[in-house]
Design an enzyme around this catalytic site. Sequence first.
Site, PDB file in Angstrom:
ATOM      1  N   ASP A  88       3.515 -33.847 -17.156  1.00 60.66           N
ATOM      2  CA  ASP A  88       4.069 -34.316 -15.881  1.00 60.66           C
ATOM      3  C   ASP A  88       5.595 -34.229 -15.950  1.00 60.66           C
ATOM      4  O   ASP A  88       6.198 -34.711 -16.910  1.00 60.66           O
ATOM      5  CB  ASP A  88       3.647 -35.764 -15.610  1.00 60.66           C
ATOM      6  CG  ASP A  88       4.079 -36.195 -14.220  1.00 60.66           C
ATOM      7  OD1 ASP A  88       3.719 -35.495 -13.261  1.00 60.66           O
ATOM      8  OD2 ASP A  88       4.803 -37.199 -14.102  1.00 60.66           O
ATOM      9  N   ASP A 496      -1.117   4.640   3.539  1.00 56.29           N
ATOM     10  CA  ASP A 496      -2.559   4.731   3.269  1.00 56.29           C
ATOM     11  C   ASP A 496      -3.087   6.045   3.834  1.00 56.29           C
ATOM     12  O   ASP A 496      -2.358   6.777   4.523  1.00 56.29           O
ATOM     13  CB  ASP A 496      -3.312   3.521   3.870  1.00 56.29           C
ATOM     14  CG  ASP A 496      -4.550   3.151   3.064  1.00 56.29           C
ATOM     15  OD1 ASP A 496      -5.402   4.033   2.849  1.00 56.29           O
ATOM     16  OD2 ASP A 496      -4.662   1.988   2.656  1.00 56.29           O
ATOM     17  N   GLY A 521      -0.801   9.167   4.426  1.00 52.50           N
ATOM     18  CA  GLY A 521      -0.669  10.126   3.331  1.00 52.50           C
ATOM     19  C   GLY A 521      -1.604   9.787   2.189  1.00 52.50           C
ATOM     20  O   GLY A 521      -2.263   8.746   2.197  1.00 52.50           O
ATOM     21  N   ASP A 522      -1.619  10.702   1.212  1.00 53.13           N
ATOM     22  CA  ASP A 522      -2.468  10.528   0.031  1.00 53.13           C
ATOM     23  C   ASP A 522      -1.533  10.241  -1.140  1.00 53.13           C
ATOM     24  O   ASP A 522      -0.676  11.071  -1.464  1.00 53.13           O
ATOM     25  CB  ASP A 522      -3.247  11.836  -0.169  1.00 53.13           C
ATOM     26  CG  ASP A 522      -4.170  11.774  -1.366  1.00 53.13           C
ATOM     27  OD1 ASP A 522      -3.885  11.003  -2.313  1.00 53.13           O
ATOM     28  OD2 ASP A 522      -5.177  12.507  -1.366  1.00 53.13           O
ATOM     29  N   PHE A 523      -1.691   9.064  -1.760  1.00 51.29           N
ATOM     30  CA  PHE A 523      -0.695   8.720  -2.789  1.00 51.29           C
ATOM     31  C   PHE A 523      -0.825   9.554  -4.060  1.00 51.29           C
ATOM     32  O   PHE A 523       0.022   9.494  -4.932  1.00 51.29           O
ATOM     33  CB  PHE A 523      -0.621   7.220  -3.077  1.00 51.29           C
ATOM     34  CG  PHE A 523      -1.894   6.455  -3.365  1.00 51.29           C
ATOM     35  CD1 PHE A 523      -2.856   6.939  -4.235  1.00 51.29           C
ATOM     36  CD2 PHE A 523      -2.081   5.198  -2.788  1.00 51.29           C
ATOM     37  CE1 PHE A 523      -3.995   6.201  -4.520  1.00 51.29           C
ATOM     38  CE2 PHE A 523      -3.232   4.448  -3.065  1.00 51.29           C
ATOM     39  CZ  PHE A 523      -4.193   4.967  -3.929  1.00 51.29           C
ATOM     40  N   ARG A 538      -4.687  -4.627  -5.424  1.00 54.33           N
ATOM     41  CA  ARG A 538      -6.083  -4.203  -5.598  1.00 54.33           C
ATOM     42  C   ARG A 538      -6.216  -2.681  -5.502  1.00 54.33           C
ATOM     43  O   ARG A 538      -7.142  -2.169  -4.872  1.00 54.33           O
ATOM     44  CB  ARG A 538      -6.977  -4.857  -4.533  1.00 54.33           C
ATOM     45  CG  ARG A 538      -7.409  -6.258  -4.891  1.00 54.33           C
ATOM     46  CD  ARG A 538      -8.284  -6.813  -3.802  1.00 54.33           C
ATOM     47  NE  ARG A 538      -7.457  -7.312  -2.746  1.00 54.33           N
ATOM     48  CZ  ARG A 538      -7.339  -8.590  -2.430  1.00 54.33           C
ATOM     49  NH1 ARG A 538      -8.008  -9.475  -3.114  1.00 54.33           N
ATOM     50  NH2 ARG A 538      -6.554  -8.988  -1.460  1.00 54.33           N
TER      51      ARG A 538
END
Length: 629
Positions: A88, A496, A521-523, A538
Amino acid sequence: MVLNPVISKLAGKLVVLASSSPRRLEILRNAGMCFEVVPSRFKETLDKRLFKAPQEYAVETAKQKALEVARRMPCDHRKTPDIVIGADTIVTVDGMILEKPRDKQDAYRMLSSLSGKEHSVFTGVAVVLYHEKENEEVDYQIVDFYEETKVKFADLSEDMLWEYIDSGEPMDKAGGYGIQALGGMLVEYVHGDFLNVVGFPLNHFCKQLDIIYNRSPSSSDAQHGSCRGDATPCPVSSTLLRPSTTHTAQPSCNKSGHAAVRHAEETPPLTTSRGQLINEIQGREFEDSEEARKDLQRIIPLIDGFKASKALFTASKFGMFDLLHRRPALDAAQVAHELKTSIKGTERLLEACVSLNLLKTQNSEAPVYENTDLAKRFLLSDAPWSLLGHIAHYNDTVWPLFNHLDSAVQEGNHQHHKVFGKKSGDLFQDTIYSSQEIQLRFMKAMHSITKVTGRAVATAFDLSAFKTACDLGGCTGTMASEFTRAHPGMRVTVFDLPTVIQMSQHFHPLCAEDRVTFVAGDFFKDALPKADLYILARILHDWSDEKVHALLGRIADACTPGCAVLIAETMLDEHSPYATLQSLNMLVNTEGLERTQRQYADLLGKHGFGRESRVHTMNFLDAFIAYKL
Ligand code: SAM
């Protein structure tokens, strides 16, 4: 590392931290300690006037927190811990004890009383140590201590005070400030242990562990003298604190049990009936024992777990909670009529929901049903924290995938082809996004779970240095909205796949922020938007190490020193059922895996990222940040 020999004494022991303070968790984790977190339910309401000195109050509160957990765990049919740690932290100034502020005004009162002055920060720590005795009783002893650190605040102007209060940082912190974040700017000097001000006196704690485990020939030495005479041996009755492993019949029964089972498998029961065999293995004593009862209460709920999930999924799918929100106090026949379901089935489902604390009923003779607060918070379509999207995805996608867990374990691969009917090259593009219906369901799931968990991620670190962020795989923009809400100076680009960006307009009204923009887009292939901070919420758990390296390599190329990557994932360090079952989910669901903090640090380290830190958000996600060196 100097401290390691002390911390390593705890290896193999069940150590429990009776606190959910993210700062305490981080300090102990960074020191390499493995522990379970069981927040104490002790209400911090001790009468301060009864204590001669403020540190006595902090120590007593720490002790009560630790004892509450120590007593509760065996009664909750959980394993008896070896050690429970309670702590504490309080701030004292001009004879007043300052704890956490109740509201902004209270924070203002506290901070203005600290302005321009030196104050003391005390952390009281209590360590409950269990000792098994031969007669099945347990002794425990308490070692407690405190640490004081002096801190001097600069003179704070009204503007500065309010700006700090409006940042939201003071609200869950003793004295109304966090020295490790924005609050550090208010501080002129610190005399003593800095970590004590953050929330845990690590150095003093390690010294006490050293006394307990290294220096004293027996634990009784720790009770007396060497622990400042504070240690209190407390014998307690076996009903309260009976360890789960001391049953007298159990060890011999286990030994002969193994032998007998092997014998039974190798030699079919020619001379011994199954009943006799079981009797031989277990013995009457065990059957009648308290331990057998407790073991049964642990194992049966594990076997039955899926029934509760499925009852919740089914009631949600039928819209039962929404119906009882619109029209509370309906009986089973009325609910069945509205939902167009059978009365018999509906009655059973309603009763199951009552037992799961999702519904309540007033009149047991002729029951009518209403939502509980839990259902109102999470199970209504229009609740801000509705989890219905998440539940629908679990029912319609995750549950069918889990039906193929045996194949996934045998083959070591995800089972999408069995559920979606297609072999997938790319998890998302070939399966989840091959039908608009499944895609929308997936996006609603991401939206709803991120609504609930996103804010804790967005506020886990001081991100004031970052003006632009890019949320890679940012889906509906929900996480991006949490970041812009928490950081008023920040702009976030959601990046995305084109099909997701197109459909994300269904969700835009919910994150209608001009500081959030969307780029398709495509990462793995396309140029990444420029940003100071790359968010991966995620994302990495969906992919193999090879793909993660490909993605991190591209991010590293887009970063200059000082830029950072912020990861939100469930990390595997705790061995909590949530994390390990989530890892099974990744097996049936993706080509990826959940990882430990070390594994993420190593992956990032290979791309020039370091100075990492991690916050366990208590919302099932860990936030992890690493900077480009
Ligand atoms: N970050 C979001 C969250 O936490 O709610 C969504 C996470 S979801 C598990 C994974 C996201 O990565 C999806 O939105 C998916 O469309 C996106 N994604 C998958 N492959 C991608 C790719 N090659 N390029 C860009 N985004 C991708």
